[in-house]
Motif scaffolding. Structure first.
Motif, PDB file in Angstrom:
ATOM      1  N   SER A 189      -3.838  -4.473   0.013  1.00 12.03           N
ATOM      2  CA  SER A 189      -4.058  -3.616   1.179  1.00 12.03           C
ATOM      3  C   SER A 189      -5.557  -3.506   1.403  1.00 12.03           C
ATOM      4  O   SER A 189      -6.356  -4.109   0.690  1.00 12.03           O
ATOM      5  CB  SER A 189      -3.434  -2.235   0.975  1.00 12.03           C
ATOM      6  OG  SER A 189      -4.080  -1.542  -0.089  1.00 12.03           O
ATOM      7  N   SER A 239       2.651  -5.569   0.026  1.00 10.47           N
ATOM      8  CA  SER A 239       1.428  -5.345   0.799  1.00 10.47           C
ATOM      9  C   SER A 239       1.798  -4.659   2.102  1.00 10.47           C
ATOM     10  O   SER A 239       2.945  -4.729   2.561  1.00 10.47           O
ATOM     11  CB  SER A 239       0.692  -6.656   1.065  1.00 10.47           C
ATOM     12  OG  SER A 239       1.494  -7.570   1.785  1.00 10.47           O
ATOM     13  N   GLY A 258      -1.643  -9.540   0.750  1.00 11.40           N
ATOM     14  CA  GLY A 258      -0.704  -9.558  -0.364  1.00 11.40           C
ATOM     15  C   GLY A 258      -0.456 -10.920  -0.962  1.00 11.40           C
ATOM     16  O   GLY A 258       0.055 -11.031  -2.084  1.00 11.40           O
TER      17      GLY A 258
END
Length: 339
Positions: free
Chosen positions: A53, A109, A86
């Motif tokens: 993130s 993510s 991610g």
């Protein structure tokens, strides 16, 4: 090391223009439940958890710690985080499983792109001394790349419109007005919020959890020079090198999920990866259909794996990128067991 690792489950949100009514945790929790339900695993069965993130999107430091409420961090879990898409969290989890320190991993993510002006936020990726103070936004930089391709005779505006139309299942004549010439609205990714998650498993554990695991036969990531002025924007040597190290060129792939947020970037990636018309490129629609920042790359890996799970692909390529004009690139090869 020869330990086999596979993607055994994938889930993602229904991507929307905005999810202002949901926090990151509320957006993420249904996805985590879905991906666990598809394997029958519980949180306690997961040996390692890794997330991707960006604090810049959330507007606060260490924002990923709040998202752990959606995972359930008690009893204590083995957990890590990357300030990246991610796809790079999946790479870290893959390394963890390869070492034998874990047999299963949860990778997730998420990104809420809509709370702030995304084009301005992404300027923080740029060189802080010479480039970022000029505030060249992400679309303007992509337009420079697109114009370089047109000037080099690699593509033209109608060809770019066809890429965008194919990705969205729309009419290439309806690409909209220019955002930054030569890119029209249909050449640019939608802004939206979303999340995704996958589960990795090693060896026979993967076969226990999934009828047809998507085995990661190779994965690698490389980076271009940070200074845009020293790069040839019509090519992506880092993508080509990552693909070579991942084993893409050893034999043909039948599917390619490319993380190309702009139509012009698909042109660059096709050339760098040597993809011809026999390869199904972005059957999911790709990032031009849904582009949740920090999750879109992981979604490319998940979509490629899901096609193998369903028997629609036997050998797939998945690509993820980060930074302006394809600065950082990750490439993976996924295969299903022979049918």
């Amino acid at each position: 090391m020869t330990r086999e690792i596979a993607v055994v489950a994938f889930a993602q949100t229904d991507h929307r223009r905005t999810m202002t009514e949901l926090s990151e945790v509320e957006m993420l929790m249904p996805v985590l439940h879905q991906v666990l339900d598809r394997t029958g695993l519980k949180t306690a069965d997961i040996d390692f958890t890794c997330s991707g993130s960006s604090d810049y999107l959330a507007g606060r430091a260490f924002s990923f710690t709040l998202a752990l409420d959606g995972v359930g961090a008690w009893p204590p879990i083995s957990e890590s985080h990357v300030e990246m898409d991610g796809a790079w969290a999946l790479y870290e989890a893959w390394v963890k499983l390869r070492t034998g320190d874990a047999d299963t991993a949860l990778v997730y993510s998420y990104g809420k792109s809509t709370p702030g002006p995304l084009r301005d936020v992404l300027t923080r990726q740029l060189d802080p001394y010479y480039v970022a103070p000029l505030w060249p936004d992400s679309v303007s930089l992509a337009a420079l790349q697109a114009q370089a391709l047109i000037d080099a005779g690699e593509t033209d505006e109608p060809a770019l419109a066809a890429v965008g139309a194919r990705s969205r299942g729309a009419d290439s004549e309806g690409q909209g007005d220019y955002v930054v010439s030569p890119l029209r609205r249909g050449d640019c990714p939608p802004v939206g919020d979303g999340a995704a998650a996958v589960i990795l498993a090693a060896g026979e554990r993967a076969r226990e959890l999934c009828a047809r695991p998507a085995w990661i036969r190779g994965i690698d990531h490389r980076i271009e020079a940070h200074a845009l002025g020293v790069r040839d924007l019509t090519d992506s040597p880092s993508t080509r090198l990552a693909a070579e190290k991942a084993g893409v060129f050893e034999r043909p792939v039948d599917t390619a999920e490319l993380h190309a947020p702009f139509s012009s970037q698909e042109v660059v990636l096709r050339k760098s990866l040597g993809l011809d018309d026999t390869v199904r490129v972005n059957p999911s629609g790709g990032a031009l259909a849904a582009n949740p920042v920090m999750a879109a790359g992981l979604i490319r890996l998940g979509e490629a794996a899901a096609r193998i799970h369903r028997g629609e692909s036997d050998r797939a390529l998945a690509h993820a990128t980060s930074g302006p004009c394809l600065q950082q690139n990750l490439v993976a090869v996924l295969e299903g067991d022979p049918r």
